[in-house]
Design an enzyme around this catalytic site. Structure first.
Site, PDB file in Angstrom:
ATOM      1  N   LYS A 131      18.753  -0.500 -10.575  1.00  0.00           N
ATOM      2  CA  LYS A 131      19.919  -0.410 -11.475  1.00  0.00           C
ATOM      3  C   LYS A 131      20.780   0.767 -11.003  1.00  0.00           C
ATOM      4  O   LYS A 131      22.003   0.702 -10.937  1.00  0.00           O
ATOM      5  CB  LYS A 131      19.479  -0.155 -12.926  1.00  0.00           C
ATOM      6  CG  LYS A 131      18.421  -1.118 -13.489  1.00  0.00           C
ATOM      7  CD  LYS A 131      18.065  -0.756 -14.943  1.00  0.00           C
ATOM      8  CE  LYS A 131      16.636  -1.069 -15.387  1.00  0.00           C
ATOM      9  NZ  LYS A 131      16.185  -2.411 -15.420  1.00  0.00           N
ATOM     10  N   HIS A 155       6.012  -7.105  -9.411  1.00  0.00           N
ATOM     11  CA  HIS A 155       7.084  -6.112  -9.483  1.00  0.00           C
ATOM     12  C   HIS A 155       6.737  -4.912  -8.591  1.00  0.00           C
ATOM     13  O   HIS A 155       5.837  -4.134  -8.904  1.00  0.00           O
ATOM     14  CB  HIS A 155       7.205  -5.669 -10.943  1.00  0.00           C
ATOM     15  CG  HIS A 155       8.327  -4.732 -11.208  1.00  0.00           C
ATOM     16  ND1 HIS A 155       9.648  -5.102 -11.081  1.00  0.00           N
ATOM     17  CD2 HIS A 155       8.346  -3.430 -11.610  1.00  0.00           C
ATOM     18  CE1 HIS A 155      10.413  -4.080 -11.395  1.00  0.00           C
ATOM     19  NE2 HIS A 155       9.655  -3.049 -11.711  1.00  0.00           N
ATOM     20  N   TRP A 172       9.710 -10.542 -16.024  1.00  0.00           N
ATOM     21  CA  TRP A 172      10.361  -9.583 -16.924  1.00  0.00           C
ATOM     22  C   TRP A 172      11.772  -9.242 -16.436  1.00  0.00           C
ATOM     23  O   TRP A 172      12.688  -9.020 -17.221  1.00  0.00           O
ATOM     24  CB  TRP A 172       9.485  -8.326 -16.970  1.00  0.00           C
ATOM     25  CG  TRP A 172       9.908  -7.265 -17.921  1.00  0.00           C
ATOM     26  CD1 TRP A 172      10.342  -6.016 -17.602  1.00  0.00           C
ATOM     27  CD2 TRP A 172       9.890  -7.326 -19.356  1.00  0.00           C
ATOM     28  NE1 TRP A 172      10.620  -5.301 -18.745  1.00  0.00           N
ATOM     29  CE2 TRP A 172      10.354  -6.083 -19.832  1.00  0.00           C
ATOM     30  CE3 TRP A 172       9.560  -8.321 -20.288  1.00  0.00           C
ATOM     31  CZ2 TRP A 172      10.471  -5.792 -21.193  1.00  0.00           C
ATOM     32  CZ3 TRP A 172       9.681  -8.023 -21.640  1.00  0.00           C
ATOM     33  CH2 TRP A 172      10.130  -6.786 -22.073  1.00  0.00           C
ATOM     34  N   SER A 212      13.770  -1.497  -9.238  1.00  0.00           N
ATOM     35  CA  SER A 212      13.691  -1.506 -10.694  1.00  0.00           C
ATOM     36  C   SER A 212      14.723  -0.590 -11.345  1.00  0.00           C
ATOM     37  O   SER A 212      15.910  -0.753 -11.120  1.00  0.00           O
ATOM     38  CB  SER A 212      12.266  -1.138 -11.100  1.00  0.00           C
ATOM     39  OG  SER A 212      12.005  -1.694 -12.336  1.00  0.00           O
TER      40      SER A 212
HETATM   41  C1  GTR Z   1      10.356  -1.490 -17.152  1.00  0.00           C
HETATM   42  C2  GTR Z   1      11.742  -1.746 -17.680  1.00  0.00           C
HETATM   43  C3  GTR Z   1      12.529  -2.433 -16.605  1.00  0.00           C
HETATM   44  C4  GTR Z   1      12.396  -1.748 -15.280  1.00  0.00           C
HETATM   45  C5  GTR Z   1      11.012  -1.193 -15.015  1.00  0.00           C
HETATM   46  C6  GTR Z   1      10.889  -0.179 -13.884  1.00  0.00           C
HETATM   47  O1  GTR Z   1       9.472  -1.015 -18.070  1.00  0.00           O
HETATM   48  O2  GTR Z   1      11.626  -2.541 -18.819  1.00  0.00           O
HETATM   49  O3  GTR Z   1      13.863  -2.555 -17.016  1.00  0.00           O
HETATM   50  O4  GTR Z   1      13.346  -0.765 -15.146  1.00  0.00           O
HETATM   51  O5  GTR Z   1      10.491  -0.565 -16.119  1.00  0.00           O
HETATM   52  O6  GTR Z   1      11.767   0.633 -13.653  1.00  0.00           O
HETATM   53  O7  GTR Z   1       9.829  -0.188 -13.258  1.00  0.00           O
END
Ligand code: GTR
Length: 427
Positions: free
Chosen positions: A269, A406, A356, A265
């Site tokens: 990045k 996720h 998402w 996540s």
């Molecule tokens: C979310 C965000 C994502 C992702 C995620 C994470 O809220 O919108 O871009 O980075 O967090 O890091 O778990």
């Protein structure tokens, strides 16, 4: 006037479910989150090989010497900010055990001092290396969210001295041990002849709007000659990964030529930006990195540039916000971030119930990075058809979408281990 007309056409197309035949305007309705594939508006990606003089890159040399630095700079300027140069890192081995985890592993806990002038700025690195492996070993390197002690239930791991994600009011206690172990299958990694290296991302900057005040963007600003607003939190975490790499180069038991940088996540990045910024990382793995990571910005699906800039403005530089309502004006798109990894092996992973992060946008980004790999005679994914769930594909670039939410799971790791072994010829 033109905008009004565009909006009217867009409104008509969207109302009749004609998103896919809509004219390729550069912008989608930035205040609306779309999770319906039929509403995705056609978009045109920047051509990664087109140079400023209009000609196209034809050789790997042109890519490395001309186009790559140009595109890298665009990412610095518009999204992640300046990536400061290295500083001399000192370190102290705080603890080591050559018979850890019931004889399976060598454990080391090393404190890195990032400011040559004092010992106040530090990061605590935890390593597990396979015990019965001769010679320097390949490793996975990834930051963790919640403190080193959370990755495994091992009473000898020091509890983090920082406040930890997500509340930043609490510290690790003994009850935190191993609470995130499902994300870190240490024994599986070791039994495949590789090691695992981690540090908590809070050691570089706490993940909250005011985190920069106590993090390295402030504490090292004079040393790095970089003001806190010249880079963002993702930049600070990625730079931290590079400093861990500096240490790994000094550790004779680690094969620094075989370090796979990975992350989930926001840390996915971070892994991508670290891999783009520091070519010493031999493999780069993005686990559901989504918007601002592997997912295409111009594709109106899931999180948008505007949304991420609103929720997490401190992750990026302020210029990124100027594209909130005009993503088409961004001089880059995320497939070009992936292309910056070439010719090194790259793994992009998505999850079915993590819409998402836009799994298809992550897949297409990997598809569109392939022309750069081709310059090096390397095959990318080898297809532009999205695979079914739990069917990994690819060559030098690999991709999977797995079932589930996720997260980073054992299934994800199984694929990364297999990929690393193939790419590095590990038996
Ligand atoms: C979310 C965000 C994502 C992702 C995620 C994470 O809220 O919108 O871009 O980075 O967090 O890091 O778990």
């Amino acid at each position: 006037m033109i905008t009004k007309k565009k909006n009217l056409i867009r409104f008509i197309c969207l109302s009749f479910g004609l998103g896919t035949i809509m004219p390729a305007f550069s912008q989608f309705p930035s205040d609306t989150i779309n999770l319906n594939e039929s509403r995705v508006i056609p978009y045109t990606l920047p051509d990664v090989l087109r140079m400023t003089d209009g000609t196209r890159v034809k050789t790997a040399g042109q890519w490395m010497n001309v186009q790559r630095p140009f595109i890298y700079h665009l990412f610095e300027e518009n999204i992640y900010g300046r990536f400061p140069p290295a500083v001399p890192v000192r370190y102290r081995v705080r603890e080591s055990d050559r018979d850890a985890l019931g004889g399976l592993a060598i454990r080391k806990q090393v404190r890195l001092f990032l400011n040559p002038g004092d010992t106040t700025v530090f990061a605590d690195v935890l390593l597990y290396l396979p015990k019965n492996k001769k010679g320097p070993v390949p490793v996975f390197l990834g930051l963790n969210f919640n403190g080193n002690a959370t990755i495994i239930n091992d009473p000898s791991v020091f509890l983090s001295e920082r406040l930890v994600f997500p509340q930043y009011r609490i510290r690790n206690t003994d009850s935190s041990r191993g609470t995130k172990s499902s994300r870190w299958p240490v024994k599986e990694i070791l039994s495949n002849g590789m090691g695992i290296v981690t540090a908590c991302y809070s050691d570089f900057e706490e993940d909250r709007p005011e985190g920069w005040r106590t993090g390295i963007r402030t504490t090292l600003q004079d040393l790095l000659k970089t003001k806190p607003d010249e880079w963002g939190a993702i930049g600070a975490w990625a730079w931290g990964l590079s400093r861990i790499m500096d240490y790994l180069e000094k550790d004779k038991e680690v094969n620094a030529g075989k370090v796979a940088v990975m992350g989930l996540s926001r840390l996915g990045k971070t892994a991508l930006w670290a891999g783009a910024s520091d070519t010493r990382f031999g493999i780069v793995i993005s686990n559901e990195s989504g918007e601002g990571g592997a997912a295409l910005a111009r594709r109106w699906y899931g999180e948008t540039v505007k949304k991420i800039n609103t929720s997490f403005p401190y992750w990026f530089v302020s210029k990124y916000k100027t594209y909130n309502d005009e993503v088409g004006a961004l001089p880059v798109d995320q497939h070009e971030l992936l292309a910056l990894i070439a010719p090194r092996p790259l793994y992009v992973a998505s999850a079915e119930n993590d819409q998402w992060s836009d799994p298809k946008g992550e897949f297409l980004s990997a598809v569109h990075a392939a022309p750069v790999y081709a310059l090096f005679g390397k095959q990318g994914l080898g297809t532009d058809i999205m695979p079914a769930v739990n069917h990994p594909i690819g060559h030098r670039i690999a991709y999977h979408i797995r079932t589930g939410i996720h997260d980073i799971t054992f299934y994800d790791w199984e694929q990364y281990i297999k990929f690393a072994k193939e790419q590095w010829g590990i038996k």
